[in-house]
Design a protein around this motif. Structure first.
Motif, PDB file in Angstrom:
ATOM      1  N   GLY A   8       0.811  -1.215   0.000  1.00 58.19           N
ATOM      2  CA  GLY A   8       0.000   0.000   0.000  1.00 58.19           C
ATOM      3  C   GLY A   8       0.842   1.263   0.000  1.00 58.19           C
ATOM      4  O   GLY A   8       0.307   2.364   0.041  1.00 58.19           O
ATOM      5  N   ASP A   9       2.171   1.105  -0.024  1.00 53.30           N
ATOM      6  CA  ASP A   9       3.118   2.223  -0.042  1.00 53.30           C
ATOM      7  C   ASP A   9       2.928   3.150   1.157  1.00 53.30           C
ATOM      8  O   ASP A   9       2.962   4.373   1.036  1.00 53.30           O
ATOM      9  CB  ASP A   9       3.001   3.005  -1.357  1.00 53.30           C
ATOM     10  N   LEU A  10       2.682   2.548   2.339  1.00 56.84           N
ATOM     11  CA  LEU A  10       2.508   3.315   3.568  1.00 56.84           C
ATOM     12  C   LEU A  10       3.775   3.266   4.409  1.00 56.84           C
ATOM     13  O   LEU A  10       4.443   2.227   4.486  1.00 56.84           O
ATOM     14  CB  LEU A  10       1.345   2.753   4.386  1.00 56.84           C
ATOM     15  N   ASP A  11       4.101   4.379   5.042  1.00 58.97           N
ATOM     16  CA  ASP A  11       5.188   4.408   6.013  1.00 58.97           C
ATOM     17  C   ASP A  11       4.611   3.968   7.348  1.00 58.97           C
ATOM     18  O   ASP A  11       3.528   4.406   7.738  1.00 58.97           O
ATOM     19  CB  ASP A  11       5.754   5.823   6.143  1.00 58.97           C
ATOM     20  N   TYR A  12       5.339   3.113   8.069  1.00 59.06           N
ATOM     21  CA  TYR A  12       4.836   2.617   9.347  1.00 59.06           C
ATOM     22  C   TYR A  12       5.994   2.289  10.281  1.00 59.06           C
ATOM     23  O   TYR A  12       7.137   2.184   9.869  1.00 59.06           O
ATOM     24  CB  TYR A  12       3.953   1.382   9.148  1.00 59.06           C
ATOM     25  N   LEU A  13       5.651   2.121  11.533  1.00 53.67           N
ATOM     26  CA  LEU A  13       6.591   1.750  12.581  1.00 53.67           C
ATOM     27  C   LEU A  13       6.014   0.533  13.291  1.00 53.67           C
ATOM     28  O   LEU A  13       4.803   0.475  13.534  1.00 53.67           O
ATOM     29  CB  LEU A  13       6.745   2.910  13.566  1.00 53.67           C
ATOM     30  N   VAL A  14       6.850  -0.439  13.603  1.00 52.28           N
ATOM     31  CA  VAL A  14       6.414  -1.631  14.336  1.00 52.28           C
ATOM     32  C   VAL A  14       7.146  -1.661  15.666  1.00 52.28           C
ATOM     33  O   VAL A  14       8.366  -1.516  15.709  1.00 52.28           O
ATOM     34  CB  VAL A  14       6.741  -2.932  13.565  1.00 52.28           C
ATOM     35  N   GLU A  15       6.403  -1.832  16.750  1.00 56.19           N
ATOM     36  CA  GLU A  15       7.000  -1.929  18.076  1.00 56.19           C
ATOM     37  C   GLU A  15       6.345  -3.073  18.848  1.00 56.19           C
ATOM     38  O   GLU A  15       5.125  -3.210  18.827  1.00 56.19           O
ATOM     39  CB  GLU A  15       6.782  -0.643  18.869  1.00 56.19           C
ATOM     40  N   PRO A  16       7.148  -3.877  19.554  1.00 51.41           N
ATOM     41  CA  PRO A  16       6.556  -4.873  20.446  1.00 51.41           C
ATOM     42  C   PRO A  16       6.083  -4.178  21.722  1.00 51.41           C
ATOM     43  O   PRO A  16       6.688  -3.202  22.171  1.00 51.41           O
ATOM     44  CB  PRO A  16       7.709  -5.832  20.737  1.00 51.41           C
ATOM     45  N   ASP A  17       4.980  -4.643  22.270  1.00 53.31           N
ATOM     46  CA  ASP A  17       4.477  -4.074  23.524  1.00 53.31           C
ATOM     47  C   ASP A  17       3.596  -5.113  24.202  1.00 53.31           C
ATOM     48  O   ASP A  17       3.214  -6.108  23.607  1.00 53.31           O
ATOM     49  CB  ASP A  17       3.690  -2.795  23.260  1.00 53.31           C
ATOM     50  N   ARG A  18       3.279  -4.863  25.432  1.00 48.81           N
ATOM     51  CA  ARG A  18       2.438  -5.773  26.220  1.00 48.81           C
ATOM     52  C   ARG A  18       0.983  -5.319  26.159  1.00 48.81           C
ATOM     53  O   ARG A  18       0.708  -4.132  26.061  1.00 48.81           O
ATOM     54  CB  ARG A  18       2.895  -5.782  27.671  1.00 48.81           C
ATOM     55  N   TYR A  19       0.085  -6.289  26.224  1.00 51.92           N
ATOM     56  CA  TYR A  19      -1.340  -5.990  26.310  1.00 51.92           C
ATOM     57  C   TYR A  19      -2.010  -7.096  27.094  1.00 51.92           C
ATOM     58  O   TYR A  19      -1.447  -8.172  27.282  1.00 51.92           O
ATOM     59  CB  TYR A  19      -1.973  -5.818  24.926  1.00 51.92           C
ATOM     60  N   ARG A  20      -3.186  -6.832  27.597  1.00 58.29           N
ATOM     61  CA  ARG A  20      -3.942  -7.840  28.354  1.00 58.29           C
ATOM     62  C   ARG A  20      -4.956  -8.469  27.433  1.00 58.29           C
ATOM     63  O   ARG A  20      -5.665  -7.772  26.708  1.00 58.29           O
ATOM     64  CB  ARG A  20      -4.621  -7.193  29.547  1.00 58.29           C
ATOM     65  N   GLY A  21      -5.039  -9.788  27.447  1.00 59.77           N
ATOM     66  CA  GLY A  21      -5.969 -10.494  26.583  1.00 59.77           C
ATOM     67  C   GLY A  21      -6.614 -11.655  27.298  1.00 59.77           C
ATOM     68  O   GLY A  21      -6.157 -12.095  28.351  1.00 59.77           O
ATOM     69  N   GLY A  22      -7.681 -12.154  26.715  1.00 65.27           N
ATOM     70  CA  GLY A  22      -8.377 -13.303  27.281  1.00 65.27           C
ATOM     71  C   GLY A  22      -9.747 -12.912  27.788  1.00 65.27           C
ATOM     72  O   GLY A  22     -10.031 -11.753  28.037  1.00 65.27           O
ATOM     73  N   VAL A  23     -10.593 -13.920  27.949  1.00 65.96           N
ATOM     74  CA  VAL A  23     -11.942 -13.689  28.456  1.00 65.96           C
ATOM     75  C   VAL A  23     -12.070 -14.325  29.835  1.00 65.96           C
ATOM     76  O   VAL A  23     -12.276 -13.652  30.824  1.00 65.96           O
ATOM     77  CB  VAL A  23     -13.007 -14.253  27.488  1.00 65.96           C
ATOM     78  N   LEU A  24     -11.915 -15.627  29.900  1.00 63.07           N
ATOM     79  CA  LEU A  24     -11.985 -16.305  31.193  1.00 63.07           C
ATOM     80  C   LEU A  24     -10.667 -16.231  31.953  1.00 63.07           C
ATOM     81  O   LEU A  24     -10.640 -16.055  33.160  1.00 63.07           O
ATOM     82  CB  LEU A  24     -12.375 -17.772  30.996  1.00 63.07           C
ATOM     83  N   PHE A  25      -9.591 -16.389  31.217  1.00 60.84           N
ATOM     84  CA  PHE A  25      -8.266 -16.363  31.819  1.00 60.84           C
ATOM     85  C   PHE A  25      -7.503 -15.176  31.249  1.00 60.84           C
ATOM     86  O   PHE A  25      -6.857 -15.273  30.208  1.00 60.84           O
ATOM     87  CB  PHE A  25      -7.514 -17.668  31.545  1.00 60.84           C
ATOM     88  N   ILE A  26      -7.617 -14.051  31.919  1.00 57.01           N
ATOM     89  CA  ILE A  26      -6.946 -12.838  31.453  1.00 57.01           C
ATOM     90  C   ILE A  26      -5.460 -12.961  31.760  1.00 57.01           C
ATOM     91  O   ILE A  26      -5.064 -13.350  32.852  1.00 57.01           O
ATOM     92  CB  ILE A  26      -7.548 -11.600  32.130  1.00 57.01           C
ATOM     93  N   ARG A  27      -4.665 -12.648  30.751  1.00 57.34           N
ATOM     94  CA  ARG A  27      -3.219 -12.730  30.930  1.00 57.34           C
ATOM     95  C   ARG A  27      -2.545 -11.633  30.137  1.00 57.34           C
ATOM     96  O   ARG A  27      -3.132 -11.038  29.246  1.00 57.34           O
ATOM     97  CB  ARG A  27      -2.716 -14.093  30.497  1.00 57.34           C
ATOM     98  N   GLU A  28      -1.304 -11.372  30.488  1.00 53.59           N
ATOM     99  CA  GLU A  28      -0.527 -10.368  29.774  1.00 53.59           C
ATOM    100  C   GLU A  28       0.211 -11.044  28.626  1.00 53.59           C
ATOM    101  O   GLU A  28       0.840 -12.080  28.806  1.00 53.59           O
ATOM    102  CB  GLU A  28       0.472  -9.704  30.713  1.00 53.59           C
ATOM    103  N   LEU A  29       0.096 -10.462  27.443  1.00 51.63           N
ATOM    104  CA  LEU A  29       0.714 -10.998  26.241  1.00 51.63           C
ATOM    105  C   LEU A  29       1.620  -9.937  25.620  1.00 51.63           C
ATOM    106  O   LEU A  29       1.543  -8.764  25.966  1.00 51.63           O
ATOM    107  CB  LEU A  29      -0.368 -11.395  25.241  1.00 51.63           C
ATOM    108  N   ILE A  30       2.452 -10.346  24.705  1.00 51.47           N
ATOM    109  CA  ILE A  30       3.284  -9.412  23.957  1.00 51.47           C
ATOM    110  C   ILE A  30       2.898  -9.519  22.498  1.00 51.47           C
ATOM    111  O   ILE A  30       2.760 -10.613  21.955  1.00 51.47           O
ATOM    112  CB  ILE A  30       4.784  -9.717  24.143  1.00 51.47           C
ATOM    113  N   GLY A  31       2.701  -8.373  21.866  1.00 51.57           N
ATOM    114  CA  GLY A  31       2.311  -8.356  20.457  1.00 51.57           C
ATOM    115  C   GLY A  31       3.056  -7.281  19.703  1.00 51.57           C
ATOM    116  O   GLY A  31       3.757  -6.456  20.287  1.00 51.57           O
ATOM    117  N   ALA A  32       2.902  -7.292  18.396  1.00 48.64           N
ATOM    118  CA  ALA A  32       3.496  -6.273  17.534  1.00 48.64           C
ATOM    119  C   ALA A  32       2.434  -5.220  17.243  1.00 48.64           C
ATOM    120  O   ALA A  32       1.329  -5.545  16.811  1.00 48.64           O
ATOM    121  CB  ALA A  32       4.006  -6.897  16.244  1.00 48.64           C
TER     122      ALA A  32
END
Length: 64
Positions: A8-32
């Motif tokens: 798409g010829d877009l300029d972008y930045l990618v950074e890893p970071d933590r987020y909380r996910g889950g429904v029954l078992f909420i846990r901290e994950l790392i994503g891009a």
């Protein structure tokens, strides 16, 4: 995701970071996290939607 944004010829930045996910078992994950400039945000959203990705909207809503 990178290939799609590159095609798409877009300029972008990618950074890893933590987020909380889950429904029954909420846990901290790392994503891009992909960032584009504000003036390219609408183009990036439309590009991702057309590729079948669900777009995060502030306030907890997901737009398809």
């Amino acid at each position: 995701m990178e290939e799609l944004l590159d095609k798409g010829d877009l300029d972008y930045l990618v950074e890893p970071d933590r987020y909380r996910g889950g429904v029954l078992f909420i846990r901290e994950l790392i994503g891009a996290f992909f960032y584009v400039t504000e003036d390219q945000a609408d183009v990036a959203r439309e590009l991702l939607r057309s590729a079948g990705y669900a777009i995060y909207e502030p306030g907890g809503q997901t737009a398809k």
